[in-house]
Design an enzyme around this catalytic site. Structure first.
Site, PDB file in Angstrom:
ATOM      1  N   ASP A  18       0.536  -0.975   0.160  1.00  0.00           N
ATOM      2  CA  ASP A  18       0.170   0.006  -0.057  1.00  0.00           C
ATOM      3  C   ASP A  18       0.800   1.127  -0.132  1.00  0.00           C
ATOM      4  O   ASP A  18       2.181   1.003   0.112  1.00  0.00           O
ATOM      5  CB  ASP A  18      -1.296   0.335   1.121  1.00  0.00           C
ATOM      6  CG  ASP A  18      -2.013   0.481   0.784  1.00  0.00           C
ATOM      7  OD1 ASP A  18      -2.411   1.423  -0.104  1.00  0.00           O
ATOM      8  OD2 ASP A  18      -3.166   0.568   1.494  1.00  0.00           O
ATOM      9  N   ASP A  19       0.466   2.298  -0.447  1.00  0.00           N
ATOM     10  CA  ASP A  19       1.005   3.960  -0.390  1.00  0.00           C
ATOM     11  C   ASP A  19       1.810   4.323   0.926  1.00  0.00           C
ATOM     12  O   ASP A  19       2.748   5.025   1.565  1.00  0.00           O
ATOM     13  CB  ASP A  19       0.319   4.855  -0.712  1.00  0.00           C
ATOM     14  CG  ASP A  19      -1.336   5.667  -0.654  1.00  0.00           C
ATOM     15  OD1 ASP A  19      -1.810   4.424   0.250  1.00  0.00           O
ATOM     16  OD2 ASP A  19      -1.711   5.881  -0.968  1.00  0.00           O
ATOM     17  N   ASP A  56      -1.831   4.667   7.754  1.00  0.00           N
ATOM     18  CA  ASP A  56      -2.260   6.063   8.548  1.00  0.00           C
ATOM     19  C   ASP A  56      -2.975   5.596  10.049  1.00  0.00           C
ATOM     20  O   ASP A  56      -2.042   5.720  10.546  1.00  0.00           O
ATOM     21  CB  ASP A  56      -3.715   6.730   8.054  1.00  0.00           C
ATOM     22  CG  ASP A  56      -3.884   7.954   8.494  1.00  0.00           C
ATOM     23  OD1 ASP A  56      -3.464   8.507  10.176  1.00  0.00           O
ATOM     24  OD2 ASP A  56      -4.519   9.186   7.457  1.00  0.00           O
TER      25      ASP A  56
END
Length: 169
Positions: free
Chosen positions: A105-106, A109
């Site tokens: 994933d980028d 969070d």
């Protein structure tokens, strides 16, 4: 002077060049660390949509040809919501627990997206380009940590336009 900026305006702007460099750096960290012969990985799962660009770059760098996606929705615009799987990867490809698979994933969070996917594939290796402190424990490998209150602006979300100077006009 008062600071009337919204929390998401503490921005970290990532260019296409930067995401490419950072994804390559992630690939270098993952190289020869898989469970297969000579540290190979069986394949990649990109978490859509943000993980698709880094997954493409990592697949190229590590010469991985088997790629699938898992579609997880955890944001509504810039508001985080409960993570839900919209599309799962091929079950045969994943195996029972995802062993030998890179989940890319980028960004992590709060970790809610990766927590959901990790429950499904506990033996997969989770890698993100960027990590925030609240979600960092859900990631096995990442490149850059940013503060929790920083909003990352990825190039696929941006358009060229005027931006107000930080210290005013």
């Amino acid at each position: 002077m008062s600071d009337d900026r919204l929390p998401h305006e503490k921005g970290f702007h990532v260019s296409w060049d930067q995401i490419h460099r950072d994804a390559r750096a992630l690939a270098w960290r993952l190289d020869k660390h898989g469970p297969g012969p000579e540290g190979a990985w069986r394949g990649i799962i990109a978490i859509t949509r943000g993980g698709m660009a880094p997954a493409m770059i990592i697949a190229r760098e590590l010469d991985i040809r088997e790629i699938d996606t898992i579609s997880v929705k955890s944001y509504d615009w810039q508001q985080q919501a409960d993570a839900v799987v919209l599309k799962a990867p091929n079950a045969e490809f994943m195996g029972p627990e995802g062993e030998g698979i890179l989940v890319i994933d980028d960004l992590v969070d709060t970790g809610k997206t990766l927590e959901l996917v990790r429950k499904l594939y506990p033996k997969a290796h989770f890698a993100t380009v960027y990590a925030k402190p609240k979600g960092r424990e859900m990631v096995d490998t990442y490149v850059t940590e940013v503060s929790q209150d920083t909003w990352i602006f990825f190039p696929w979300d941006m358009a060229l336009q005027y931006v107000r100077p930080y210290r005013g006009d």
